[in-house]
Design an enzyme around this catalytic site. Structure first.
Site, short mmCIF file in Angstrom:
data_model
loop_
_atom_site.label_atom_id
_atom_site.label_comp_id
_atom_site.label_asym_id
_atom_site.label_seq_id
_atom_site.Cartn_x
_atom_site.Cartn_y
_atom_site.Cartn_z
N LEU A 2 -14.23 54.93 51.67
CA LEU A 2 -13.78 53.55 51.49
C LEU A 2 -12.92 53.41 50.25
CD1 LEU A 2 -15.62 53.09 53.78
CD2 LEU A 2 -17.07 51.66 52.37
N LYS A 50 -23.65 58.39 42.81
CA LYS A 50 -24.68 57.41 42.46
C LYS A 50 -25.35 56.87 43.72
CE LYS A 50 -22.93 55.98 37.96
NZ LYS A 50 -21.80 56.94 37.86
N THR A 88 -25.90 36.95 24.87
CA THR A 88 -24.89 36.43 25.76
C THR A 88 -25.37 35.20 26.53
OG1 THR A 88 -23.26 38.13 26.26
CG2 THR A 88 -24.51 37.27 28.12
N VAL A 121 -26.76 32.75 25.10
CA VAL A 121 -26.50 31.59 24.25
C VAL A 121 -25.13 31.03 24.60
CG1 VAL A 121 -26.16 30.81 21.88
CG2 VAL A 121 -27.91 32.53 22.39
N ILE A 157 -21.57 32.23 23.18
CA ILE A 157 -21.54 33.65 22.83
C ILE A 157 -21.21 34.45 24.08
CG2 ILE A 157 -22.84 35.64 21.98
CD1 ILE A 157 -24.46 33.84 20.25
N SER A 210 -23.62 20.86 42.03
CA SER A 210 -24.66 21.07 43.04
C SER A 210 -25.43 19.78 43.31
CB SER A 210 -25.60 22.18 42.60
OG SER A 210 -26.15 21.86 41.34
N ASP A 229 -26.40 21.89 35.25
CA ASP A 229 -25.76 20.95 34.33
C ASP A 229 -25.29 19.73 35.11
OD1 ASP A 229 -23.64 21.89 35.75
OD2 ASP A 229 -22.52 22.66 34.05
N ASP A 253 -20.82 17.42 31.37
CA ASP A 253 -19.42 17.81 31.36
C ASP A 253 -18.64 16.66 31.98
OD1 ASP A 253 -17.09 19.23 31.45
OD2 ASP A 253 -18.04 21.07 32.15
#
Length: 328
Positions: A64, A74, A103, A105, A108, A182, A192, A256
């Site tokens: 592929l 793997k 990450t 946070v 960040i 959503s 959010d 937002d």
DNA sequence: ATGTGAG
DNA sequence: ACTCACATA
């Protein structure tokens, strides 16, 4: 909504391969900062996700596109042992787990996380002792680290929606307000709160006119009414911050708010209602029928089409209308 | 101007 | 995929 994207999932016979490939991809991006390896793993995962039958060997996979000898090996290891040595090591690695944690946070990303870990800052506790290394956004992300990972119950969003609509109507009844994301798709909880607003005096064509006050005024009102307690960023069109809902035990939420020109409002609503996958499919359909569809415009042969409702967009491109709840 | 992060 | 906001240089 989580920060990391997890693409290939349902009806995928090669799902387990995709999972470890994506984990490897994230490791290469976040820890090694190697975007090429990241892309290579992502590519391989997408190829396998689109492949209709179960892969039985690395050799088969290697035929592929995007899968070479290394990934084939793997796959064989995974088929034989059910796991990967490399991944087991990564999962145990201190710096790697620290970067994954930091990450989470808000504000960040991989670059900042790596910088912090190199300075031996590896936990939320460490971060609290080193606030000097954080910018405004990251400080808010740290302050509300636990809160921002909590889901928001639908009823709470509903109350916030009603509150915003009431307050803004009092400010100027010509605003139109839609809560997307959503929530609009009918989900019982959301990550959010995504609010789109528009105003008849704001049109994409009257170009140079600065209309940022339309957003700033809204923010000012919601601040004075204590819905907005902190501002992460405030631009002309987009605004992100946190709000506290007093009746909900004071959990900070991400709110937002975007100001959208009136003539692009329905395209904005469509886009920000999602889901991501739905948008992707719909845009692909549009392309096949000679349209280009993005967050702002629907074009036929480069010419923008006038849109006056969400249904319009579906009609134009000949895509069967879907209720928001059917867009998951 | 560039890199970063968010969505 | 693409755009926006912010923080640096």
């Amino acid at each position: 909504m989580s920060k990391r994207k997890t693409p290939s999932s349902e009806n995928n016979t090669n799902y387990d391969f995709c999972e470890f490939l994506i984990e490897l991809a994230n490791y290469e991006r976040n820890v090694n900062r190697n975007i090429y390896k990241y892309n290579a793993y992502r590519n391989a995962a997408n190829t396998l996700a689109a492949y209709p039958t179960r892969i039985k060997s690395g050799e088969e996979a290697q035929k592929l596109k995007g899968i070479g000898a290394k990934i084939a090996k793997k796959i064989d290891e995974f088929l034989q042992t059910g796991k990967l040595q490399k991944l087991e090591k990564i999962r145990e690695d201190d710096d790697s787990t620290a970067i994954n944690l930091l990450t989470r946070v808000s504000g960040i990303g991989p670059a900042k996380a790596k910088e912090l870990v190199d300075a031996n800052i590896k936990s939320i506790e460490d971060l609290k002792k080193n606030k000097g290394k954080l910018n405004h956004h990251q400080l808010i992300g740290l302050k509300y680290f636990e809160d921002f990972e909590k889901k928001i119950p639908r009823e709470e969003i509903k109350r916030i929606e009603d509150f915003i609509k009431t307050e803004i109507d009092e400010l100027d009844s010509e605003y139109k307000i839609t809560v997307c994301g959503s929530y609009r798709r009918g989900k019982a909880e959301s990550g959010d709160i995504d609010v789109l607003i528009t105003h008849p005096s704001y049109n994409s064509k009257d170009g140079s006119k600065k209309k940022s006050h339309l957003l700033k005024n809204v923010v000012e009102v919601l601040k004075s009414k204590k819905l907005i307690t902190e501002t992460i960023s405030l631009g002309d069109v987009k605004f992100m911050k946190t709000c506290k809902n007093h009746s909900e035990g004071c959990v900070a939420r991400r709110l937002d708010i975007r100001l959208i020109p009136q003539d692009q409002y329905y395209l904005g609503i469509l886009y920000f209602t999602g889901s991501d996958l739905f948008n992707k499919n719909m845009r692909a359909h549009a392309l096949e029928h000679g349209f280009t569809l993005n967050e702002y415009t629907l074009r036929v042969a480069g010419e923008p089409v006038k849109i006056t409702s969400e249904e319009d967009i579906f009609d134009y491109i000949g895509y069967p209308y879907k209720q928001p709840s059917e867009r998951n």
